[in-house]
Design a protein around this motif. Structure first.
Motif, PDB file in Angstrom:
ATOM      1  N   ALA A 186       0.832  -1.235  -0.101  1.00  0.00           N
ATOM      2  CA  ALA A 186      -0.243  -0.115   0.103  1.00  0.00           C
ATOM      3  C   ALA A 186       0.684   1.233   0.046  1.00  0.00           C
ATOM      4  N   LEU A 187       1.961   1.225   0.708  1.00  0.00           N
ATOM      5  CA  LEU A 187       2.787   2.405   0.868  1.00  0.00           C
ATOM      6  C   LEU A 187       3.546   2.585  -0.732  1.00  0.00           C
ATOM      7  N   ALA A 188       3.902   1.539  -1.193  1.00  0.00           N
ATOM      8  CA  ALA A 188       4.346   1.461  -2.516  1.00  0.00           C
ATOM      9  C   ALA A 188       3.626   2.075  -3.507  1.00  0.00           C
ATOM     10  N   ARG A 189       2.352   1.755  -3.460  1.00  0.00           N
ATOM     11  CA  ARG A 189       1.255   2.512  -4.480  1.00  0.00           C
ATOM     12  C   ARG A 189       1.097   3.842  -4.151  1.00  0.00           C
ATOM     13  N   GLN A 190       1.418   4.405  -2.828  1.00  0.00           N
ATOM     14  CA  GLN A 190       1.269   5.757  -2.508  1.00  0.00           C
ATOM     15  C   GLN A 190       2.292   6.485  -2.698  1.00  0.00           C
ATOM     16  N   PHE A 191       3.740   5.925  -2.379  1.00  0.00           N
ATOM     17  CA  PHE A 191       4.863   6.649  -2.461  1.00  0.00           C
ATOM     18  C   PHE A 191       5.734   6.627  -3.363  1.00  0.00           C
ATOM     19  N   SER A 192       5.713   5.232  -3.906  1.00  0.00           N
ATOM     20  CA  SER A 192       6.844   5.170  -4.752  1.00  0.00           C
ATOM     21  C   SER A 192       6.891   5.740  -6.417  1.00  0.00           C
ATOM     22  N   LYS A 193       8.011   6.064  -6.789  1.00  0.00           N
ATOM     23  CA  LYS A 193       7.913   6.533  -8.135  1.00  0.00           C
ATOM     24  C   LYS A 193       8.570   5.617  -9.021  1.00  0.00           C
ATOM     25  N   ALA A 194       8.821   4.659  -8.605  1.00  0.00           N
ATOM     26  CA  ALA A 194       9.362   3.581  -9.506  1.00  0.00           C
ATOM     27  C   ALA A 194       8.086   2.847 -10.508  1.00  0.00           C
ATOM     28  N   PRO A 195       8.422   2.253 -11.765  1.00  0.00           N
ATOM     29  CA  PRO A 195       7.395   1.940 -12.332  1.00  0.00           C
ATOM     30  C   PRO A 195       6.280   0.653 -11.592  1.00  0.00           C
ATOM     31  N   SER A 196       7.161   0.057 -10.610  1.00  0.00           N
ATOM     32  CA  SER A 196       6.498  -1.064 -10.086  1.00  0.00           C
ATOM     33  C   SER A 196       5.423  -0.664  -9.137  1.00  0.00           C
ATOM     34  N   ALA A 197       5.480   0.804  -8.906  1.00  0.00           N
ATOM     35  CA  ALA A 197       4.503   1.255  -7.761  1.00  0.00           C
ATOM     36  C   ALA A 197       2.975   0.654  -8.009  1.00  0.00           C
ATOM     37  N   LEU A 198       2.569   0.817  -9.183  1.00  0.00           N
ATOM     38  CA  LEU A 198       1.231   0.119  -9.215  1.00  0.00           C
ATOM     39  C   LEU A 198       0.928  -1.233  -8.956  1.00  0.00           C
ATOM     40  N   ALA A 199       2.219  -2.155  -9.106  1.00  0.00           N
ATOM     41  CA  ALA A 199       2.124  -3.517  -8.691  1.00  0.00           C
ATOM     42  C   ALA A 199       2.477  -3.560  -7.165  1.00  0.00           C
ATOM     43  N   GLY A 200       2.498  -2.551  -6.397  1.00  0.00           N
ATOM     44  CA  GLY A 200       2.726  -2.586  -4.858  1.00  0.00           C
ATOM     45  C   GLY A 200       4.207  -2.868  -4.674  1.00  0.00           C
ATOM     46  N   GLY A 201       4.957  -2.204  -5.516  1.00  0.00           N
ATOM     47  CA  GLY A 201       6.592  -2.457  -5.641  1.00  0.00           C
ATOM     48  C   GLY A 201       7.031  -3.685  -5.743  1.00  0.00           C
ATOM     49  N   GLU A 202       6.253  -4.637  -6.578  1.00  0.00           N
ATOM     50  CA  GLU A 202       6.669  -5.903  -6.751  1.00  0.00           C
ATOM     51  C   GLU A 202       7.695  -6.036  -7.896  1.00  0.00           C
ATOM     52  N   LEU A 203       8.802  -6.805  -7.886  1.00  0.00           N
ATOM     53  CA  LEU A 203       9.715  -6.899  -8.875  1.00  0.00           C
ATOM     54  C   LEU A 203       9.712  -8.419  -9.176  1.00  0.00           C
ATOM     55  N   PRO A 204      10.379  -8.609 -10.472  1.00  0.00           N
ATOM     56  CA  PRO A 204      10.271 -10.285 -10.730  1.00  0.00           C
ATOM     57  C   PRO A 204      11.461 -10.798  -9.891  1.00  0.00           C
ATOM     58  N   TRP A 205      11.705 -11.967  -9.955  1.00  0.00           N
ATOM     59  CA  TRP A 205      12.373 -12.999  -9.327  1.00  0.00           C
ATOM     60  C   TRP A 205      13.795 -12.621  -9.845  1.00  0.00           C
ATOM     61  N   VAL A 206      14.909 -12.362  -9.034  1.00  0.00           N
ATOM     62  CA  VAL A 206      16.286 -12.116  -9.364  1.00  0.00           C
ATOM     63  C   VAL A 206      17.218 -12.774  -8.714  1.00  0.00           C
ATOM     64  N   SER A 207      18.569 -13.135  -9.352  1.00  0.00           N
ATOM     65  CA  SER A 207      19.441 -13.944  -8.736  1.00  0.00           C
ATOM     66  C   SER A 207      20.839 -13.236  -9.087  1.00  0.00           C
ATOM     67  N   PHE A 208      21.830 -13.251  -8.435  1.00  0.00           N
ATOM     68  CA  PHE A 208      22.994 -12.958  -8.503  1.00  0.00           C
ATOM     69  C   PHE A 208      24.065 -13.532  -7.640  1.00  0.00           C
ATOM     70  N   ARG A 209      25.375 -13.654  -7.973  1.00  0.00           N
ATOM     71  CA  ARG A 209      26.499 -14.146  -7.066  1.00  0.00           C
ATOM     72  C   ARG A 209      26.545 -13.193  -5.773  1.00  0.00           C
ATOM     73  N   THR A 210      26.807 -13.641  -4.713  1.00  0.00           N
ATOM     74  CA  THR A 210      27.110 -12.855  -3.435  1.00  0.00           C
ATOM     75  C   THR A 210      28.486 -13.162  -3.190  1.00  0.00           C
ATOM     76  N   PRO A 211      29.224 -11.970  -2.546  1.00  0.00           N
ATOM     77  CA  PRO A 211      28.811 -10.577  -2.375  1.00  0.00           C
ATOM     78  C   PRO A 211      28.699 -10.003  -3.838  1.00  0.00           C
ATOM     79  N   ALA A 212      27.686  -9.130  -3.941  1.00  0.00           N
ATOM     80  CA  ALA A 212      27.147  -8.702  -5.207  1.00  0.00           C
ATOM     81  C   ALA A 212      28.462  -7.823  -5.812  1.00  0.00           C
ATOM     82  N   GLU A 213      28.576  -7.786  -7.128  1.00  0.00           N
ATOM     83  CA  GLU A 213      29.704  -7.031  -7.761  1.00  0.00           C
ATOM     84  C   GLU A 213      29.118  -6.167  -8.887  1.00  0.00           C
ATOM     85  N   GLU A 214      29.546  -4.723  -9.024  1.00  0.00           N
ATOM     86  CA  GLU A 214      29.013  -3.900 -10.034  1.00  0.00           C
ATOM     87  C   GLU A 214      28.971  -4.613 -11.240  1.00  0.00           C
TER      88      GLU A 214
END
Length: 300
Positions: A186-214
């Protein structure tokens, strides 16, 4: 009277937003509600027409395109109810157009400017389509990119949500409301400026090696990947993550964590092809633009 339920209204809005502009959508919906559910006369329609408004045909092609957009953008299944609703809105739009034309709105400066802009856009798009020729993506490139992506994957993947705000003060407000028990989505829909705001801030599954590198975080900014990898399931960052010296700021939540699921090459190659083809098109467009600029006189 023909009344639209909420899901049909949303689909109609998606179908007409690129045509009429969002400020006109409520008017179109209300106009559709006001139209009779059935034609007043049972006269046969011309071939290819679904309605005739003061002698002007509204065609099946127009309706099919409106349905295509609604299905694509609003994820609304094609149905007789959707088609009826969109047909009513096409009729309403044609009524508006005819009366605006009769009232002389076609000569207004705003309309003339919009017509010139639409003409310029159409000319440019067609010209680029005919003249920008990107290299085809080879199977070897697809496999190389697939192997590169797989090599960057970690042992687990995350299902995150994100709230992105422009300044530290707003971030503090959001964090305070989260601590008071407000729902993250609900706060994501109210405040977020990201494209995912309408979806409640939800992003797709993501994977990366840790520790994360640029450069090896599947497109995520490094500070976000670093913060995400430290959160448990259900965890929320205790502080906002700064994405620049003066913002914006991100607040993260991890909804789920699971072992990384690596799709087979045959499952992933079409998505990868689209991505590589888009990059090839950007490169070809940049080269084409540079070539045009060499023979042009440009003052800035």
């Amino acid at each position: 009277m023909f009344r639209l339920d909420s899901t049909i209204r949303a689909a109609c809005a998606a179908a007409f937003v690129s045509v009429a502009g969002s400020t006109l959508l409520p008017t179109l919906v209300q106009a559709a509600d006001a139209l009779p559910a059935a034609p007043l006369a049972a006269a046969s329609l011309p071939a290819g027409a679904i309605a005739v408004v003061n002698g002007v045909n509204i065609t099946q092609v127009q309706l099919d395109e409106a349905v295509r957009v609604a299905v694509q953008l609003a994820h609304q299944p094609d149905s007789p109810q959707l088609r009826q609703a969109l047909k009513q809105q096409l009729i309403a739009r044609e009524l508006f157009r005819q009366n605006a034309e009769e009232a002389g709105y076609g000569a207004k400066p705003e309309v003339q400017q919009a017509m010139e802009q639409a003409k310029a856009n159409a000319e440019t798009q067609l010209y680029l389509k005919d003249n920008v020729r990107p290299d085809a993506v080879s199977d070897a490139q697809l496999k190389a990119r697939y192997d590169e992506i797989v090599a960057m994957l970690g042992k687990q993947e995350y299902k995150p949500r994100i709230i992105v705000v422009p300044d530290a003060a707003t971030a503090t407000t959001v964090l305070a409301q989260l601590r008071s028990g407000q729902a993250f989505d609900a706060l994501a829909r109210q405040f977020s400026k990201a494209p995912s705001a309408l979806a409640g801030g939800e992003l797709p599954w993501v994977s990366f090696r840790t520790p994360a590198e640029e450069g090896r975080t599947q497109g995520l900014p490094l500070p976000i990947a670093q913060a995400m990898s430290k959160l448990p399931v259900g965890g929320v960052t205790s502080q906002a993550v700064a994405l620049g010296k003066d913002g914006p700021y991100a607040i993260l939540k991890v909804d789920a964590i699971r072992p990384t699921q690596v799709p087979a090459f045959d499952q992933a190659k079409e998505t990868i092809r689209q991505q590589l083809q888009a990059l090839a098109t950007e490169k070809a467009a940049a080269q084409f633009t540079a070539g045009l600029a060499k023979s042009a006189t440009i003052l800035q």
